[in-house]
Write a protein that holds these residues in place. Structure first.
Motif, PDB file in Angstrom:
ATOM      1  N   LEU A 160       7.712   3.039  11.896  1.00 39.82           N
ATOM      2  CA  LEU A 160       8.033   1.823  11.157  1.00 39.82           C
ATOM      3  C   LEU A 160       7.293   1.812   9.830  1.00 39.82           C
ATOM      4  CD1 LEU A 160       9.419  -0.993  11.173  1.00 39.82           C
ATOM      5  CD2 LEU A 160       7.315  -1.881  12.211  1.00 39.82           C
ATOM      6  N   GLY A 161       8.014   1.538   8.762  1.00 34.67           N
ATOM      7  CA  GLY A 161       7.393   1.465   7.442  1.00 34.67           C
ATOM      8  C   GLY A 161       8.341   0.846   6.444  1.00 34.67           C
ATOM      9  N   ALA A 162       7.879   0.735   5.221  1.00 36.59           N
ATOM     10  CA  ALA A 162       8.703   0.139   4.168  1.00 36.59           C
ATOM     11  C   ALA A 162       8.398   0.822   2.849  1.00 36.59           C
ATOM     12  CB  ALA A 162       8.438  -1.358   4.063  1.00 36.59           C
ATOM     13  N   GLU A 163       9.411   0.914   2.009  1.00 30.42           N
ATOM     14  CA  GLU A 163       9.279   1.580   0.719  1.00 30.42           C
ATOM     15  C   GLU A 163       9.854   0.700  -0.380  1.00 30.42           C
ATOM     16  OE1 GLU A 163       8.489   4.523  -2.142  1.00 30.42           O
ATOM     17  OE2 GLU A 163       7.856   4.428  -0.036  1.00 30.42           O
ATOM     18  N   GLY A 164       9.017   0.332  -1.345  1.00 31.33           N
ATOM     19  CA  GLY A 164       9.462  -0.355  -2.544  1.00 31.33           C
ATOM     20  C   GLY A 164      10.087  -1.711  -2.318  1.00 31.33           C
ATOM     21  N   LEU A 165       9.551  -2.483  -1.363  1.00 31.93           N
ATOM     22  CA  LEU A 165      10.158  -3.764  -1.033  1.00 31.93           C
ATOM     23  C   LEU A 165       9.913  -4.819  -2.106  1.00 31.93           C
ATOM     24  CD1 LEU A 165       9.351  -4.348   2.758  1.00 31.93           C
ATOM     25  CD2 LEU A 165      11.416  -3.367   1.744  1.00 31.93           C
ATOM     26  N   THR A 166      10.963  -5.543  -2.447  1.00 33.32           N
ATOM     27  CA  THR A 166      10.843  -6.809  -3.160  1.00 33.32           C
ATOM     28  C   THR A 166      11.296  -7.887  -2.187  1.00 33.32           C
ATOM     29  OG1 THR A 166      11.225  -5.860  -5.345  1.00 33.32           O
ATOM     30  CG2 THR A 166      11.627  -8.210  -5.101  1.00 33.32           C
ATOM     31  N   LEU A 167      10.416  -8.851  -1.935  1.00 35.81           N
ATOM     32  CA  LEU A 167      10.671  -9.864  -0.919  1.00 35.81           C
ATOM     33  C   LEU A 167      10.508 -11.252  -1.513  1.00 35.81           C
ATOM     34  CD1 LEU A 167       8.514  -8.295   1.939  1.00 35.81           C
ATOM     35  CD2 LEU A 167      10.990  -8.081   1.651  1.00 35.81           C
ATOM     36  N   GLY A 168      11.315 -12.171  -1.039  1.00 37.35           N
ATOM     37  CA  GLY A 168      11.183 -13.541  -1.509  1.00 37.35           C
ATOM     38  C   GLY A 168      12.171 -14.451  -0.837  1.00 37.35           C
ATOM     39  N   TYR A 169      12.167 -15.702  -1.287  1.00 36.93           N
ATOM     40  CA  TYR A 169      13.060 -16.726  -0.753  1.00 36.93           C
ATOM     41  C   TYR A 169      13.762 -17.390  -1.935  1.00 36.93           C
ATOM     42  CZ  TYR A 169      10.039 -15.949   3.268  1.00 36.93           C
ATOM     43  OH  TYR A 169       9.329 -15.363   4.284  1.00 36.93           O
ATOM     44  N   GLY A 170      15.084 -17.290  -1.969  1.00 31.37           N
ATOM     45  CA  GLY A 170      15.814 -17.795  -3.117  1.00 31.37           C
ATOM     46  C   GLY A 170      15.463 -16.995  -4.353  1.00 31.37           C
ATOM     47  N   ASP A 171      15.125 -17.687  -5.424  1.00 36.27           N
ATOM     48  CA  ASP A 171      14.767 -17.015  -6.675  1.00 36.27           C
ATOM     49  C   ASP A 171      13.276 -16.718  -6.772  1.00 36.27           C
ATOM     50  OD1 ASP A 171      17.396 -17.135  -7.528  1.00 36.27           O
ATOM     51  OD2 ASP A 171      17.143 -19.113  -8.451  1.00 36.27           O
ATOM     52  N   LYS A 172      12.515 -17.108  -5.760  1.00 40.84           N
ATOM     53  CA  LYS A 172      11.061 -16.926  -5.809  1.00 40.84           C
ATOM     54  C   LYS A 172      10.660 -15.629  -5.136  1.00 40.84           C
ATOM     55  CE  LYS A 172       6.652 -19.091  -4.604  1.00 40.84           C
ATOM     56  NZ  LYS A 172       5.993 -20.240  -3.924  1.00 40.84           N
ATOM     57  N   GLU A 193       3.021   1.860   5.567  1.00 37.01           N
ATOM     58  CA  GLU A 193       3.330   2.652   6.750  1.00 37.01           C
ATOM     59  C   GLU A 193       2.506   2.094   7.900  1.00 37.01           C
ATOM     60  OE1 GLU A 193       3.217   6.866   6.506  1.00 37.01           O
ATOM     61  OE2 GLU A 193       4.391   6.971   4.659  1.00 37.01           O
ATOM     62  N   ILE A 194       3.159   1.841   9.032  1.00 34.33           N
ATOM     63  CA  ILE A 194       2.494   1.313  10.219  1.00 34.33           C
ATOM     64  C   ILE A 194       2.148   2.488  11.135  1.00 34.33           C
ATOM     65  CG2 ILE A 194       2.677  -0.217  12.192  1.00 34.33           C
ATOM     66  CD1 ILE A 194       2.706  -1.655   9.460  1.00 34.33           C
ATOM     67  N   PRO A 195       0.861   2.781  11.343  1.00 34.38           N
ATOM     68  CA  PRO A 195       0.495   3.932  12.180  1.00 34.38           C
ATOM     69  C   PRO A 195       1.047   3.801  13.604  1.00 34.38           C
ATOM     70  CG  PRO A 195      -1.415   3.098  10.981  1.00 34.38           C
ATOM     71  CD  PRO A 195      -0.320   2.091  10.808  1.00 34.38           C
ATOM     72  N   ASP A 196       1.608   4.874  14.117  1.00 38.36           N
ATOM     73  CA  ASP A 196       2.151   4.875  15.472  1.00 38.36           C
ATOM     74  C   ASP A 196       1.037   4.731  16.507  1.00 38.36           C
ATOM     75  OD1 ASP A 196       4.685   5.294  14.433  1.00 38.36           O
ATOM     76  OD2 ASP A 196       4.566   7.484  14.633  1.00 38.36           O
ATOM     77  N   ASN A 197       1.346   3.980  17.575  1.00 37.60           N
ATOM     78  CA  ASN A 197       0.454   3.838  18.730  1.00 37.60           C
ATOM     79  C   ASN A 197      -0.933   3.340  18.350  1.00 37.60           C
ATOM     80  OD1 ASN A 197       1.987   6.905  19.450  1.00 37.60           O
ATOM     81  ND2 ASN A 197       2.560   5.006  20.452  1.00 37.60           N
ATOM     82  N   LYS A 198      -0.994   2.495  17.325  1.00 40.57           N
ATOM     83  CA  LYS A 198      -2.250   1.891  16.883  1.00 40.57           C
ATOM     84  C   LYS A 198      -2.085   0.381  16.812  1.00 40.57           C
ATOM     85  CE  LYS A 198      -4.324   5.862  16.132  1.00 40.57           C
ATOM     86  NZ  LYS A 198      -5.454   6.315  16.977  1.00 40.57           N
ATOM     87  N   PHE A 199      -3.209  -0.318  16.718  1.00 38.20           N
ATOM     88  CA  PHE A 199      -3.221  -1.765  16.547  1.00 38.20           C
ATOM     89  C   PHE A 199      -3.499  -2.037  15.071  1.00 38.20           C
ATOM     90  CE2 PHE A 199      -4.909  -5.913  18.710  1.00 38.20           C
ATOM     91  CZ  PHE A 199      -4.107  -6.671  17.873  1.00 38.20           C
ATOM     92  N   THR A 200      -2.469  -2.480  14.363  1.00 38.36           N
ATOM     93  CA  THR A 200      -2.589  -2.791  12.936  1.00 38.36           C
ATOM     94  C   THR A 200      -2.681  -4.297  12.759  1.00 38.36           C
ATOM     95  OG1 THR A 200      -1.384  -0.824  12.184  1.00 38.36           O
ATOM     96  CG2 THR A 200      -1.404  -2.727  10.703  1.00 38.36           C
ATOM     97  N   VAL A 201      -3.617  -4.747  11.925  1.00 35.07           N
ATOM     98  CA  VAL A 201      -3.745  -6.169  11.613  1.00 35.07           C
ATOM     99  C   VAL A 201      -3.584  -6.362  10.109  1.00 35.07           C
ATOM    100  CG1 VAL A 201      -5.283  -8.174  11.607  1.00 35.07           C
ATOM    101  CG2 VAL A 201      -5.217  -6.665  13.596  1.00 35.07           C
ATOM    102  N   ILE A 202      -2.740  -7.320   9.742  1.00 33.92           N
ATOM    103  CA  ILE A 202      -2.522  -7.676   8.339  1.00 33.92           C
ATOM    104  C   ILE A 202      -3.374  -8.903   8.028  1.00 33.92           C
ATOM    105  CG2 ILE A 202      -0.826  -8.255   6.573  1.00 33.92           C
ATOM    106  CD1 ILE A 202       1.324  -7.062   8.425  1.00 33.92           C
ATOM    107  N   ILE A 203      -4.220  -8.798   7.011  1.00 34.36           N
ATOM    108  CA  ILE A 203      -5.091  -9.901   6.633  1.00 34.36           C
ATOM    109  C   ILE A 203      -4.843 -10.282   5.172  1.00 34.36           C
ATOM    110  CG2 ILE A 203      -6.876  -9.266   8.302  1.00 34.36           C
ATOM    111  CD1 ILE A 203      -8.497  -8.111   5.919  1.00 34.36           C
ATOM    112  N   GLY A 204      -5.287 -11.460   4.811  1.00 32.33           N
ATOM    113  CA  GLY A 204      -5.151 -11.919   3.431  1.00 32.33           C
ATOM    114  C   GLY A 204      -5.160 -13.433   3.397  1.00 32.33           C
TER     115      GLY A 204
END
Length: 265
Positions: free
Chosen positions: A8-20, A29-40
């Motif tokens: 599982l991974g992503a390349e060059g994503l532009t993400l938003g809602y409506g015009d924002k 890239e999400i490492p296989d068979n690992k526990f990944t945590v997204i912080i921020g």
């Protein structure tokens, strides 16, 4: 598009809602068979990224890659056999009972000639026992406390028995004891069953203790990614969260432990 070397991974994503736009040119890239945590910090794009990785949000540009091809090329049922998602907010159908809701996690495994089986029953029972809601099986979900409902939603995701599990703020509404129990369960799933687990967490110390891999975000960008000991520094915490702190070793796990600098009057 650059080849993604993990499931599982992503390349060059532009993400938003409506015009924002929330994020531009986002690559992970999400490492296989690992526990990944997204912080921020709040509104930095953590949940938006997770929604895109699970195909709940279609990117404006770029692509999410699952097992070597765009996730958009899979049917909904095919995705649901590979990837289970706990969204940030979920609304149960009216009057539904706990066991019935958890049973819906088995939907991807149902076929025209293969209806409910003992394997399905065992998966639902195991999921409810693991999340501590087996005794609530006959209760209406809308009459449960916030913490109990959260456990039921986690049980539904576990009942899917997918190799990839995505959890958006799974500890919301939970008391500290069950937060630890739930994160312990996630770690066991990852280590003992070789599952890939991805979670959005707000508690930095929990993230450091449980994660194999951390993705730190700010303003819709990935600021750093890697092992907690490499990523979580006093400089990064100050830069991303605006918090002055010291980093010491957690005496229990030997992982980074964030100690805010004491602000005196």
């Amino acid at each position: 598009m650059t080849a993604i070397s993990t499931r599982l991974g992503a390349e060059g994503l532009t993400l938003g809602y409506g015009d924002k736009a929330i994020a531009r040119d986002l690559t992970v890239e999400i490492p296989d068979n690992k526990f990944t945590v997204i912080i921020g910090p709040n509104a930095c794009g953590k949940s938006t990224l997770l929604r895109a990785l699970s195909r709940l949000l279609e990117p404006t540009a770029g692509s999410v890659v699952l097992d070597g091809k765009s996730i958009e090329k899979y049917s909904t049922k095919q995705v649901a056999k590979i990837l289970g998602l706990l969204p940030q907010t979920s609304i149960p159908p009216e009057d539904i009972r706990v066991a019935e809701l958890v049973s819906r996690g088995r939907y991807p495994h149902q076929q025209f000639l293969r209806q409910w089986s003992q394997a399905d029953e065992d998966a639902v029972t195991s999921a409810m026992e693991a999340t501590g809601v087996a005794h609530l099986a006959g209760e209406r979900v809308d009459r449960l406390s916030g913490g109990q409902r959260q456990r039921v939603w986690v049980a539904l995701v576990l009942a899917q028995e997918t190799p990839l599990v995505l959890l958006d703020e799974p500890t919301t509404y939970l008391d500290i004891a069950f937060q630890v129990e739930l994160l312990d369960l996630c770690r066991r799933l990852q280590r003992e069953e070789d599952r890939t687990v991805v979670a959005v967490l707000h508690d930095l110390n929990q993230a450091c203790r449980y994660a194999d891999h951390i993705i730190a975000m700010r303003g819709g960008e990935v600021i750093a990614a890697g092992a907690p000991a490499d990523v979580v520094t006093a400089e990064l915490v100050g830069d991303v969260f605006g918090l002055a702190c010291r980093i010491i070793d957690d005496p229990e796990s030997q992982t980074p432990l964030i100690i805010p600098v004491w602000q005196t009057a």
